[in-house]
Design an enzyme around this catalytic site. Structure first.
Site, PDB file in Angstrom:
ATOM      1  N   ASP A 242      55.989 -57.499  32.168  1.00 42.77           N
ATOM      2  CA  ASP A 242      56.218 -56.200  31.871  1.00 42.77           C
ATOM      3  C   ASP A 242      55.682 -55.357  30.142  1.00 42.77           C
ATOM      4  OD1 ASP A 242      56.576 -56.246  34.575  1.00 42.77           O
ATOM      5  OD2 ASP A 242      57.964 -54.535  34.408  1.00 42.77           O
ATOM      6  N   HIS A 298      55.628 -64.286  30.950  1.00 46.10           N
ATOM      7  CA  HIS A 298      55.190 -65.228  32.192  1.00 46.10           C
ATOM      8  C   HIS A 298      53.438 -66.429  31.528  1.00 46.10           C
ATOM      9  CE1 HIS A 298      57.296 -64.104  35.816  1.00 46.10           C
ATOM     10  NE2 HIS A 298      57.543 -63.217  34.784  1.00 46.10           N
ATOM     11  N   SER A 388      60.974 -56.517  22.822  1.00 51.63           N
ATOM     12  CA  SER A 388      60.299 -57.525  21.616  1.00 51.63           C
ATOM     13  C   SER A 388      58.203 -57.661  22.405  1.00 51.63           C
ATOM     14  CB  SER A 388      60.574 -59.233  22.971  1.00 51.63           C
ATOM     15  OG  SER A 388      61.005 -58.906  23.989  1.00 51.63           O
TER      16      SER A 388
END
Length: 429
Positions: A242, A298, A388
């Site tokens: 996200d 991911h 990040s």
């Protein structure tokens, strides 16, 4: 014949320089009185006395000591004197300088707290509309101030400040929250409510189910909350997190739009100069996570990790949009790098980058080593508190980006995406 003066216990030896030079020679045989030497002690201490005859050698020693004392005192006169008085004009000058400094401080504080920065606008790829990125007032202002001018943070060596902030975040956000009130204030009020986060997407939906702030930041998704686009299609690439996305099909030609006046060195980014030619003029994707985002990352493709994760040192600058475009080389922050081998795209560089308050980027143990299979959507690791970034590199010509994402990026507008959303595919598919 004279009589020696009777010495009482209240007499104290006079050791002043003048007295030491005039110590008389005493002849105990002439007086018939044995002299008593009185040693002066501190007030309240017992005085010690001992019977001893003062010889000519003793007298000479005392006189020499007196002369040495006067010599030392004369030589040290330059530091023994009182300092000269401050003149009136000097005092007024100091007051004027101090007053000017205080006026500048007051003006700076007034400007800082009275200033309202403009909202940062981006494209929401989920709702397909323009939106603004929320940042708390003081946090947003401080970040803008630090990164307002090109290379300001680097020139003024502010690494110590961001390191100190990161250490503080690590201590505070790993601190156990023992009561429901603590959890309510630290998790619900400060984050869920403030950032308007929909907790229905996550496996644990109540703030009370988390033990620390970082436990909440690294929360797991609920099953089915982020469907993977084209899971069985090896030709499709999906978002690894996200995030807010900036992407260019030829970084050598277009990356300057985003990283103005920075020399982008692929070999330095990956910690391997031999990979520079492989990714030369390839596709670049910067996937930036904000504090409100789900903080696990991911795999974007079906593949295998062929080069295990390596840890590269660097600073911990912020990675928000102002910091990224401030010429402080934030993509070279402390980072972990792996190479994924895809049957369609070849080598894909995966860079998980830390940031201010995100000193910890943790890789899942089952994907740390070489030959680990990473199907599309496979969780690779977590990033603790704050924002990040993940940077992805593909070789030239193997990835055609989604037209909307590319259009926005070429106009210096980030696109908000969710983990698993379609980002592009092999040309012709």
């Amino acid at each position: 014949m004279g009589t020696a003066r009777d010495l009482s216990h209240t007499d104290v030896l006079d050791t002043s320089p003048s007295a030491l030079d005039t110590v008389p020679s005493i002849d105990p045989g002439a007086t018939g009185v044995e002299p008593v030497f009185i040693a002066a002690g501190k007030p309240g201490n017992a005085l010690h006395s001992s019977s001893a005859q003062l010889t000519d050698a003793d007298t000479k020693t005392v006189q020499q000591s007196g002369r040495r004392f006067r010599t030392l005192n004369a030589n040290s006169d330059h530091w023994a004197r009182y300092p000269s008085h401050v003149r009136r004009w000097q005092a007024w000058a100091m007051l004027v300088v101090l007053g000017a400094f205080l006026v500048c401080v007051v003006i700076d504080l007034a400007v800082f707290f009275g200033w309202q920065p403009t909202d940062y606008t981006l494209w929401d790829g989920v709702t397909r509309s323009l939106t603004t990125e929320f940042a708390p007032g003081l946090v947003g202002k401080s970040t803008i101030a630090i990164y307002a001018h090109p290379r300001l943070a680097t020139v003024f060596q502010l690494q110590w400040f961001v390191r100190l902030t990161t250490d503080y975040c690590g201590t505070m956000y790993d601190k156990p929250l023992l009561t429901d009130t603590d959890k309510y204030n630290a998790i619900y009020v400060d984050y869920i409510q403030l950032y308007n986060i929909d907790m229905s997407d996550f496996a644990r939906k109540q703030y009370s189910q988390f033990s620390t702030v970082n436990d909440w930041f690294t929360r797991e998704l609920a099953p089915g909350a982020r469907p993977i686009a084209h899971p069985d299609d090896d030709y499709a690439v999906v978002s690894p997190a996200d995030a807010r996305l900036m992407a260019f099909e030829n970084w050598d030609k277009d990356l300057h739009i985003w990283l103005k006046n920075e020399e982008f060195d692929v070999g330095s980014l990956l910690g391997d100069a031999s990979l520079s030619s492989y990714f030369d003029r390839g596709t670049f994707l910067a996937v930036r996570l904000a504090p409100a985002d789900y903080h696990r990352f991911h795999s974007p493709v079906n593949g295998t990790i062929v080069q295990p994760w390596k840890v590269l040192a660097g600073p911990l600058w912020s990675v928000n949009a102002d910091a990224v475009t401030s010429e402080n080389y934030v993509y070279f922050n402390q980072r972990k790098v792996a190479i994924i081998e895809s049957p369609i795209f070849g080598k894909v560089a995966y860079v998980a980058i830390g940031a201010t308050c995100v000193g910890s980027v943790d890789i899942q143990p089952d994907v740390w080593g070489p030959n680990a299979a990473v199907p599309k959507g496979k969780e690779l690791g977590i990033m603790k508190f704050g924002g990040s970034t993940v940077v992805l590199l593909f070789r030239q010509g193997v990835l055609q980006l989604d037209p909307e994402i590319l259009y926005n990026s070429l106009r210096k507008v980030e696109t908000r995406v969710l983990m698993g959303m379609y980002l592009g595919s092999y040309p012709g598919r």
